[in-house]
Design a protein around this motif. Structure first.
Motif, short mmCIF file in Angstrom:
data_model
loop_
_atom_site.label_atom_id
_atom_site.label_comp_id
_atom_site.label_asym_id
_atom_site.label_seq_id
_atom_site.Cartn_x
_atom_site.Cartn_y
_atom_site.Cartn_z
N ASP A 46 48.39 33.12 32.41
CA ASP A 46 47.71 31.96 31.80
C ASP A 46 48.66 30.78 31.62
O ASP A 46 48.24 29.63 31.71
CB ASP A 46 47.12 32.34 30.43
CG ASP A 46 45.89 33.23 30.62
OD1 ASP A 46 45.44 33.86 29.65
OD2 ASP A 46 45.40 33.31 31.77
N VAL A 48 44.30 31.00 48.61
CA VAL A 48 44.65 30.27 47.37
C VAL A 48 46.06 29.71 47.46
O VAL A 48 46.54 29.05 46.55
CB VAL A 48 44.57 31.18 46.11
CG1 VAL A 48 43.17 31.63 45.84
CG2 VAL A 48 45.52 32.36 46.24
N LYS A 59 45.95 29.80 39.96
CA LYS A 59 45.37 28.67 40.69
C LYS A 59 44.24 28.05 39.87
O LYS A 59 44.11 26.83 39.77
CB LYS A 59 44.84 29.21 42.03
CG LYS A 59 44.30 28.18 42.97
CD LYS A 59 45.38 27.55 43.78
CE LYS A 59 44.78 26.50 44.70
NZ LYS A 59 45.80 25.78 45.45
N GLU A 60 43.41 28.93 39.27
CA GLU A 60 42.22 28.46 38.54
C GLU A 60 42.60 27.49 37.42
O GLU A 60 41.87 26.56 37.14
CB GLU A 60 41.46 29.67 37.92
CG GLU A 60 40.46 30.32 38.87
CD GLU A 60 40.19 31.78 38.46
OE1 GLU A 60 39.87 32.58 39.37
OE2 GLU A 60 40.33 32.10 37.25
N HIS A 61 43.77 27.70 36.79
CA HIS A 61 44.09 26.77 35.69
C HIS A 61 45.12 25.72 36.13
O HIS A 61 45.88 25.19 35.35
CB HIS A 61 44.54 27.53 34.43
CG HIS A 61 45.83 28.29 34.57
ND1 HIS A 61 47.05 27.67 34.79
CD2 HIS A 61 46.11 29.61 34.51
CE1 HIS A 61 48.00 28.59 34.89
NE2 HIS A 61 47.47 29.77 34.71
N SER A 97 45.14 34.10 41.95
CA SER A 97 43.93 33.26 41.85
C SER A 97 43.78 32.72 40.42
O SER A 97 43.39 31.57 40.22
CB SER A 97 42.69 34.06 42.21
OG SER A 97 42.93 34.83 43.34
N LYS A 98 44.14 33.55 39.45
CA LYS A 98 44.03 33.09 38.04
C LYS A 98 44.99 31.94 37.78
O LYS A 98 44.65 30.96 37.10
CB LYS A 98 44.33 34.26 37.08
CG LYS A 98 43.24 35.33 36.98
CD LYS A 98 43.58 36.31 35.85
CE LYS A 98 42.71 37.54 35.83
NZ LYS A 98 41.30 37.35 36.08
N THR A 117 44.48 39.86 41.84
CA THR A 117 43.75 38.68 41.35
C THR A 117 44.63 37.72 40.56
O THR A 117 44.20 36.63 40.20
CB THR A 117 42.63 39.16 40.39
OG1 THR A 117 43.28 39.93 39.35
CG2 THR A 117 41.62 40.03 41.10
N ARG A 164 45.60 36.56 50.08
CA ARG A 164 45.89 35.52 49.09
C ARG A 164 46.07 34.17 49.75
O ARG A 164 46.22 33.17 49.08
CB ARG A 164 47.17 35.87 48.33
CG ARG A 164 47.06 36.47 46.94
CD ARG A 164 45.80 36.30 46.21
NE ARG A 164 45.01 37.51 46.36
CZ ARG A 164 43.71 37.57 46.27
NH1 ARG A 164 43.02 36.48 46.08
NH2 ARG A 164 43.07 38.68 46.40
#
Ligand code: BV8
Ligand code: ZN
Length: 281
Positions: A219, A263, A244-246, A241-242, A238, A260
């Motif tokens: 995070d 991403v 990348k998401e934030h 990707s997490k 995963t 991967r």
């Protein structure tokens, strides 16, 4: 590379997710690369509690085979690069005050060995430089754990062989010879209570170690290095990707294209023992 270096220099919280490809150059076959009899058995089938219950003798031969290989293996340039990168005053391409944590799926202990080699050559600066850690999320092949419910004693055991009955079975296995059915009493036993011991790794269906800390690190990460993994095993697969998401950046280091890539902000195609020293060394 210059764009990556810019990203690296402005990163504050960096994590690396590593897999079997990191240790390939050290002579440890990747998960789908195991030799001998193990080609017959899919490692995914053997790395389970069900397989262990069904045949502890076969599962212990599999782990003895891999222990013996890991005992002979030395860290390669990719392990050493990550170990140097873990020491803040050696991490000269990133912002001061940055943090780095290595999250490894590997159980071979080579990253720890590399960190110990580097730390021993560096008079570690005073305590304010937080020494980064390695999170071995799938456990350690040199740990043995008691299977007794009210014991669960865990210790590191680097004996070669771990017990007399397993002596030489790795050669049998390589030759694809008949697999000996070793009696339970001759398999590794708990030193404290005498119950049957198991390898100290996380099997499929079991909960990986350090997951709370790993999710917290993901995070806050602004850069995630994905090194030598096919990204097929969850939840490791995963994590990038997490990031990348934030809004974090992802750099993939692999000899092949992998899941991967979609991403990846940066893709270093090639052997990580070459590409990683070039990129962050
Ligand atoms: C969990 C320890 C819940 C043991 C390992 C459906 C059915 C059943 C289960 C599942 C399912 N779907 C998802 C699951 C969950 C399951 C899973 O992911 N299954 C997969 C197969 C679909 N996962 C679990 O059960 C995990 N537990 O999910 O608990 C949970 C979730 C979240 C939070 C809390 C709880 C537990 C998984 C752990 C399994 N144990 N290892 C042992 O080692 O014997 S995994 C094992 O396989 C390795 O540790 C490694 O992680 C993995 C193999 O993956 P890689 O490391 O990527 O290696 P691989 O060979 O695949 O790839 C090598 C790569 O390197 C390649 O890309 C290659 O190109 C590259 N390469 C090669 N040479 C080089 C290189 N790259 C650069 N340079 C080189 N020189
Ligand atoms: Zn015990």
């Amino acid at each position: 590379m210059s764009l990556f270096r810019q990203t690296l220099s402005s990163s504050k919280h960096i994590i690396a997710i590593t897999g079997a490809g990191l240790s390939a150059a050290s002579g440890i076959p990747t998960f789908r690369g195991a030799g001998g009899m193990w080609r017959k058995y899919d490692a995914l089938m053997l790395a389970t509690m069900a397989a262990f219950r069904d045949s502890p003798s076969r599962v212990w031969q599999f782990y003895h085979y891999r222990r013996e290989m890991a005992l002979k293996a030395q860290p390669n340039d990719a392990h050493m690069t990550l170990a140097r990168f873990s020491i803040p005053h050696l991490r000269d391409k990133v912002a001061p005050g940055s943090t780095f944590t290595l999250i490894t799926q590997n159980v071979d202990g080579l990253s720890t060995k590399a960190f110990e080699l580097i730390s021993s050559t560096q008079e570690m600066a005073s305590a304010e430089e937080p020494h980064s850690t390695i999170l071995e999320m799938h456990g350690r092949i040199f740990d043995v754990v008691c299977t007794g419910y009210n014991c669960r004693y865990r210790e590191e055991n680097r004996d070669s062989p771990i017990c007399p009955a397993l002596q030489g079975t790795e050669a049998l296995v390589e030759a694809g010879a008949m697999e000996p059915d070793i009696p339970l009493s001759d398999l590794p036993r708990c030193r404290k209570c005498g119950e049957l011991a198991r390898p100290g790794v996380v099997w499929f269906g079991e909960v990986p170690h350090h997951m709370d800390e790993i999710f917290r690190l993901v995070d806050e990460a602004d850069l995630c290095l994905v090194v030598g993994t096919s990204s097929t095993v969850h939840p490791a697969a995963t994590l990038a990707s997490k990031v990348k998401e934030h809004g974090g950046k992802v750099a993939v280091f692999n000899v092949d294209r992998s899941k991967r890539d979609e991403v990846a902000d940066f893709l270093f195609l090639g052997p990580c023992e070459k590409t990683l020293p070039e990129a962050i060394g």
